[in-house]
Design a protein around this motif. Structure first.
Motif, PDB file in Angstrom:
ATOM      1  N   TYR A   1     -85.782  19.526 -18.961  1.00  0.00           N
ATOM      2  CA  TYR A   1     -85.252  19.221 -20.380  1.00  0.00           C
ATOM      3  C   TYR A   1     -85.572  18.009 -20.769  1.00  0.00           C
ATOM      4  O   TYR A   1     -85.575  16.915 -19.828  1.00  0.00           O
ATOM      5  CB  TYR A   1     -84.142  19.445 -20.561  1.00  0.00           C
ATOM      6  N   LEU A   2     -85.933  17.511 -21.958  1.00  0.00           N
ATOM      7  CA  LEU A   2     -86.231  16.053 -22.445  1.00  0.00           C
ATOM      8  C   LEU A   2     -84.941  15.716 -23.286  1.00  0.00           C
ATOM      9  O   LEU A   2     -84.871  16.564 -24.415  1.00  0.00           O
ATOM     10  CB  LEU A   2     -87.390  16.013 -23.042  1.00  0.00           C
TER      11      LEU A   2
ATOM     12  N   GLU B   1     -90.056  22.406 -28.163  1.00  0.00           N
ATOM     13  CA  GLU B   1     -90.069  20.871 -28.352  1.00  0.00           C
ATOM     14  C   GLU B   1     -89.158  20.204 -27.347  1.00  0.00           C
ATOM     15  O   GLU B   1     -89.393  18.845 -27.269  1.00  0.00           O
ATOM     16  CB  GLU B   1     -89.994  20.651 -29.769  1.00  0.00           C
ATOM     17  N   PHE B   2     -88.259  20.708 -26.847  1.00  0.00           N
ATOM     18  CA  PHE B   2     -87.254  20.111 -25.973  1.00  0.00           C
ATOM     19  C   PHE B   2     -87.630  20.356 -24.509  1.00  0.00           C
ATOM     20  O   PHE B   2     -86.735  19.636 -23.833  1.00  0.00           O
ATOM     21  CB  PHE B   2     -85.832  20.626 -26.247  1.00  0.00           C
ATOM     22  N   PHE B   3     -88.522  20.624 -24.273  1.00  0.00           N
ATOM     23  CA  PHE B   3     -89.025  21.128 -22.838  1.00  0.00           C
ATOM     24  C   PHE B   3     -90.107  19.768 -22.317  1.00  0.00           C
ATOM     25  O   PHE B   3     -90.911  19.207 -23.274  1.00  0.00           O
ATOM     26  CB  PHE B   3     -89.349  22.157 -22.465  1.00  0.00           C
ATOM     27  N   GLU B   4     -90.189  19.580 -21.274  1.00  0.00           N
ATOM     28  CA  GLU B   4     -90.947  18.551 -20.971  1.00  0.00           C
ATOM     29  C   GLU B   4     -92.269  18.919 -20.940  1.00  0.00           C
ATOM     30  O   GLU B   4     -93.279  18.340 -21.187  1.00  0.00           O
ATOM     31  CB  GLU B   4     -90.696  18.030 -19.383  1.00  0.00           C
ATOM     32  N   ASN B   5     -92.650  20.375 -20.345  1.00  0.00           N
ATOM     33  CA  ASN B   5     -93.903  20.889 -20.499  1.00  0.00           C
ATOM     34  C   ASN B   5     -93.755  21.863 -21.615  1.00  0.00           C
ATOM     35  O   ASN B   5     -93.507  23.103 -21.636  1.00  0.00           O
ATOM     36  CB  ASN B   5     -94.316  21.529 -19.246  1.00  0.00           C
TER      37      ASN B   5
ATOM     38  N   GLY C   1     -85.894  10.375 -24.368  1.00  0.00           N
ATOM     39  CA  GLY C   1     -87.135  10.472 -23.698  1.00  0.00           C
ATOM     40  C   GLY C   1     -86.841  10.884 -22.246  1.00  0.00           C
ATOM     41  O   GLY C   1     -87.922  11.089 -21.450  1.00  0.00           O
ATOM     42  N   SER C   2     -85.910  10.605 -21.701  1.00  0.00           N
ATOM     43  CA  SER C   2     -85.586  10.885 -20.241  1.00  0.00           C
ATOM     44  C   SER C   2     -85.445  12.307 -19.801  1.00  0.00           C
ATOM     45  O   SER C   2     -85.258  13.124 -20.743  1.00  0.00           O
ATOM     46  CB  SER C   2     -84.095  10.033 -19.938  1.00  0.00           C
ATOM     47  N   ARG C   3     -85.850  12.600 -18.857  1.00  0.00           N
ATOM     48  CA  ARG C   3     -85.901  14.079 -18.335  1.00  0.00           C
ATOM     49  C   ARG C   3     -85.009  14.339 -17.342  1.00  0.00           C
ATOM     50  O   ARG C   3     -84.456  13.718 -16.709  1.00  0.00           O
ATOM     51  CB  ARG C   3     -87.067  14.528 -18.043  1.00  0.00           C
ATOM     52  N   PHE C   4     -84.387  15.708 -17.312  1.00  0.00           N
ATOM     53  CA  PHE C   4     -83.464  16.130 -16.281  1.00  0.00           C
ATOM     54  C   PHE C   4     -83.675  17.566 -15.960  1.00  0.00           C
ATOM     55  O   PHE C   4     -84.188  18.191 -17.022  1.00  0.00           O
ATOM     56  CB  PHE C   4     -82.094  15.617 -16.806  1.00  0.00           C
ATOM     57  N   PRO C   5     -83.275  18.163 -15.095  1.00  0.00           N
ATOM     58  CA  PRO C   5     -83.533  19.406 -14.685  1.00  0.00           C
ATOM     59  C   PRO C   5     -82.476  20.400 -15.049  1.00  0.00           C
ATOM     60  O   PRO C   5     -81.213  19.775 -14.934  1.00  0.00           O
ATOM     61  CB  PRO C   5     -83.452  19.553 -13.024  1.00  0.00           C
ATOM     62  N   VAL C   6     -82.723  21.747 -15.395  1.00  0.00           N
ATOM     63  CA  VAL C   6     -81.656  22.580 -15.834  1.00  0.00           C
ATOM     64  C   VAL C   6     -82.127  23.961 -15.331  1.00  0.00           C
ATOM     65  O   VAL C   6     -83.415  24.225 -15.000  1.00  0.00           O
ATOM     66  CB  VAL C   6     -81.882  22.580 -17.544  1.00  0.00           C
TER      67      VAL C   6
END
Length: 302
Positions: free
Chosen positions: A204-205, A174-178, A209-214
Motif C-alpha cells: 500500500y502507499l 490509486e492507493f497501491f504501489e503497483n 509516499g511511503s509504502r508498507f505491506p498489507v
C-alpha cells in the motif's frame, strides 16, 4: 365545523385519530378512534389536559392558529385513556369559518410510540456498528462496481494518512504501489472473471509516499438481482510480521553458517532442524537428517 351523518359514519371507520381543536385549545370534535384513545369525555376538554411532556397541542399548532395554510406535522406526548403515555404523530390543517376567520385546526394522528422506540433502537444499533466498523483492528473499505471507494473506516484512513473526502470516490488501485496490476485484479473480480480466492499480499502507499505491506481479503457484494454490485475488503498491516520474518531469516542464515553443530529435536526425537556444521560432523545430507530421529543416526556410517 359540522359533518353529516354519512360523513360521520365514514370518519368513524377511519383508524387514524381525528380531532378538531379550537383556537383556545379545546377539543370540539372527535371520531371513534379519538374517543377510544382519549375517552368519551374528550370533547369539551382542553387538549392540554392530555399532554404529558413537551409542547402542548395548542403550542405545537400555533402557526396554524395564526392562519398558516400549510399542512403542519407535529409530534406530541399524550396520556391515553388507560393512563399510559403515548407519542402521537399528527398532521394538522387550519379550519376557518365562512368569513375566513380561523376557528381551529383539524388533526389526523397516529400512535408512533412503537416506531419511535424501534427507530431509537435502530439508531443505537447503527451507532454501535459504526463504532465497530471505524475502530476495528483492520482496515475496511467497500467498492462500487467500477472499483471506486464508497466506504472506508478510520483504521484504514489512519493507516494511509488520508481524510475520508480524499479517498471516497477514488479508484482503489490509486492507493497501491503497483496500481496497474491492482487495477487488473480488481476489474477482473468485479467482472466475475477472477474468483475472490484467498487473502493476498500487496504494498500500500501512504499519503506521504511511503509504502508498507498489507494482507488483503476481498469479498464480492451482490445486488438484489444477483449481479456483482461491488466488493468489500479487509486490510491488515503486516509490517511487523514481515520484519519478524526477515529477522528470523537472518537468524536462520547465521545459525546455518556457525562453526558449531546445531540441531533442533522434537518431543518425539525427530530431527526438525540441522545446520551445515551438524551435517558435516554426522556425515549426512540435510534432507537425510530431517527424515530421521536421533536414534537412527550412526555417526561415521557414511
Amino acid at each position: 365545523w359540522r359533518v353529516t351523518a354519512r360523513q360521520e359514519a365514514i370518519l368513524a371507520a377511519v383508524h387514524d385519530i381525528l380531532m378538531i381543536v379550537s383556537r383556545d385549545g379545546v377539543y370540539t370534535w372527535a371520531n371513534k378512534a379519538g374517543y377510544d384513545f382519549f375517552g368519551e369525555d374528550a370533547v369539551g376538554r382542553a387538549a392540554a389536559d392530555y399532554s404529558v411532556a413537551g409542547p402542548t397541542v395548542s403550542q405545537a399548532l400555533a402557526p396554524l392558529f395564526r392562519g398558516d395554510e400549510t399542512v403542519l406535522y407535529v409530534e406530541t406526548w399524550h396520556r391515553r385513556l388507560d393512563g399510559e403515555s403515548r407519542l402521537l404523530g399528527s398532521w394538522g390543517r387550519v379550519l376557518r369559518d365562512p368569513d375566513g376567520v380561523v376557528t381551529g385546526a383539524l388533526l389526523s394522528s397516529r400512535d408512533i410510540t412503537g416506531s419511535k422506540h424501534f427507530e431509537s433502537a435502530l439508531r443505537e444499533s447503527e451507532e454501535r456498528f459504526r463504532h465497530l466498523f471505524d475502530h476495528a483492528p483492520v482496515g475496511y473499505h467497500e467498492l462500487d462496481g467500477q472499483g471506486r471507494i464508497t466506504k472506508v473506516n478510520q483504521t484504514e484512513l489512519q493507516m494511509l494518512g488520508y481524510e475520508p473526502r480524499e479517498m471516497i470516490g477514488r479508484p482503489v488501485w490509486e492507493f497501491f504501489e503497483n496500481g496497474t496490476a491492482a487495477r487488473r485484479t480488481v476489474e477482473a473480480k468485479l467482472s466475475g472473471n477472477k474468483p475472490e480466492g484467498r487473502a493476498f499480499e500487496q504494498n500500500y502507499l501512504r499519503k506521504d509516499g511511503s509504502r508498507f505491506p498489507v494482507l488483503i481479503q476481498d469479498d464480492i457484494l451482490h445486488g438484489a438481482d444477483g449481479r456483482i454490485a461491488g466488493m468489500r475488503s479487509t486490510i491488515q498491516d503486516i509490517t511487523r510480521r514481515k520484519q519478524a520474518e526477515a529477522a528470523l531469516r537472518l537468524v536462520d542464515y547465521a545459525v546455518d553458517r556457525v562453526a558449531d553443530s546445531a540441531l533442533w529435536i522434537g518431543p518425539d526425537a525427530r530431527i526438525l532442524y540441522v545446520n551445515r556444521a551438524a551435517c558435516r560432523m554426522l556425515g549426512y545430507a540435510r534432507d537425510e537428517l530431517l527424515a530421521l530421529s536421533v536414534f537412527d543416526i550412526h555417526v561415521g556410517a557414511k
